[in-house]
Design a protein around this motif. Structure first.
Motif, PDB file in Angstrom:
ATOM      1  N   SER A  17       0.833  -1.194   0.000  1.00  0.00           N
ATOM      2  CA  SER A  17       0.000   0.000   0.000  1.00  0.00           C
ATOM      3  C   SER A  17       0.868   1.246   0.000  1.00  0.00           C
ATOM      4  CB  SER A  17      -0.904   0.018   1.240  1.00  0.00           C
ATOM      5  OG  SER A  17      -1.699  -1.134   1.277  1.00  0.00           O
ATOM      6  N   PRO A  18       0.957   1.955  -1.134  1.00  0.00           N
ATOM      7  CA  PRO A  18       1.745   3.183  -1.145  1.00  0.00           C
ATOM      8  C   PRO A  18       1.157   4.196  -0.170  1.00  0.00           C
ATOM      9  CG  PRO A  18       0.896   2.654  -3.352  1.00  0.00           C
ATOM     10  CD  PRO A  18       0.341   1.663  -2.407  1.00  0.00           C
ATOM     11  N   GLU A  74      -2.974   4.248   0.021  1.00  0.00           N
ATOM     12  CA  GLU A  74      -3.742   3.705  -1.099  1.00  0.00           C
ATOM     13  C   GLU A  74      -4.048   2.234  -0.862  1.00  0.00           C
ATOM     14  OE1 GLU A  74      -3.377   3.341  -5.938  1.00  0.00           O
ATOM     15  OE2 GLU A  74      -2.258   4.895  -4.886  1.00  0.00           O
ATOM     16  N   THR A  76      -5.177   9.114  -6.162  1.00  0.00           N
ATOM     17  CA  THR A  76      -4.258   8.001  -5.941  1.00  0.00           C
ATOM     18  C   THR A  76      -2.990   8.507  -5.274  1.00  0.00           C
ATOM     19  OG1 THR A  76      -3.105   8.250  -8.057  1.00  0.00           O
ATOM     20  CG2 THR A  76      -5.070   6.823  -8.040  1.00  0.00           C
ATOM     21  N   SER A 132      -0.311   6.420  -6.012  1.00  0.00           N
ATOM     22  CA  SER A 132       0.491   5.935  -7.130  1.00  0.00           C
ATOM     23  C   SER A 132       0.573   7.004  -8.217  1.00  0.00           C
ATOM     24  CB  SER A 132      -0.141   4.676  -7.726  1.00  0.00           C
ATOM     25  OG  SER A 132      -0.261   3.678  -6.753  1.00  0.00           O
ATOM     26  N   SER A 191      -2.882  11.529  -9.044  1.00  0.00           N
ATOM     27  CA  SER A 191      -1.988  11.363  -7.892  1.00  0.00           C
ATOM     28  C   SER A 191      -1.941  12.633  -7.055  1.00  0.00           C
ATOM     29  CB  SER A 191      -0.574  11.011  -8.355  1.00  0.00           C
ATOM     30  OG  SER A 191       0.285  10.919  -7.233  1.00  0.00           O
ATOM     31  N   LEU A 205       5.792  11.257  -0.623  1.00  0.00           N
ATOM     32  CA  LEU A 205       5.824   9.808  -0.423  1.00  0.00           C
ATOM     33  C   LEU A 205       6.568   9.473   0.850  1.00  0.00           C
ATOM     34  CD1 LEU A 205       6.487   8.276  -3.960  1.00  0.00           C
ATOM     35  CD2 LEU A 205       4.456   7.982  -2.540  1.00  0.00           C
TER      36      LEU A 205
END
Length: 191
Positions: free
Chosen positions: A47-48, A69, A149, A151, A156, A190
């Motif tokens: 899961s990012p 995510e 998202t 990703s 994103s 991130l």
């Protein structure tokens, strides 16, 4: 003589059947330590996840917004402290800048044309996560959005800014919304 032959034969048979002792192995010292057992490998998270540290206008850290995510979309968990009691819109903005002021975050992030509405209505802007409701200075918002998202891709949210507004957003009456003032900002990165 027969007795002697019989005794010799018996002695040889006994020696042949006796368990053999293994020769002693001399102890050898080495300078290398014994190899340690291999550590169990941890599988990378499927899961990012992305995180924004929220800061107020004075630059003080007042909370975090974590985006993870999963199969159902992106789960947002926002924790904000030091905000006035009441409703505060929590929105995604198009630019990943909070400095020199929160206006640097630009307008709302809208990857696809949609009406001004809030969750859980499926016909809404991707930027709207709803309102975070504060009491005694603290607030928590947990919501899932299937319009963004973590990703890479056109929807994103990584590299965008998340804004906590001074007032709440009235989904049914966008023209009378008091969410325009910006109370806190954080750039989504991130993890």
């Amino acid at each position: 003589m027969r007795k002697l032959g019989f005794l010799l034969l018996t002695a040889l048979f006994a020696l042949a059947c006796a368990p053999a002792e293994e020769p002693a192995t001399p102890a050898v010292e080495t300078s290398e330590p014994a190899p340690e057992p291999a550590a169990e490998e941890v599988a990378p998270s499927a899961s990012p996840t992305a995180v924004a540290t929220l800061r107020n206008a004075a630059g003080e850290e007042i909370g975090t917004a974590t985006f993870t995510e999963g199969e159902g979309g992106v789960a947002l968990r926002a924790i904000v402290n030091g905000v006035p009691s009441g409703r505060h819109g929590l929105h995604l903005h198009e630019k990943g800048f909070c400095e020199p002021d929160f206006d640097a975050a630009g307008g709302l992030f809208i990857p696809e044309d949609a009406p001004y509405d809030c969750p859980p209505d499926p016909e809404r802007h991707a930027a709207y996560f709803g309102n975070i409701v504060a009491s005694e200075g603290g607030a928590l918002l947990e919501v899932v959005s299937d319009l963004v998202t973590v990703s890479p891709g056109p929807a994103s949210l990584v590299g965008k800014a998340v804004i906590v507004h001074q007032g709440g957003y009235l989904c049914s009456e966008p023209s009378t919304s008091t969410a325009s003032g910006r109370f806190a900002c954080g750039v989504i990165l991130l993890e």
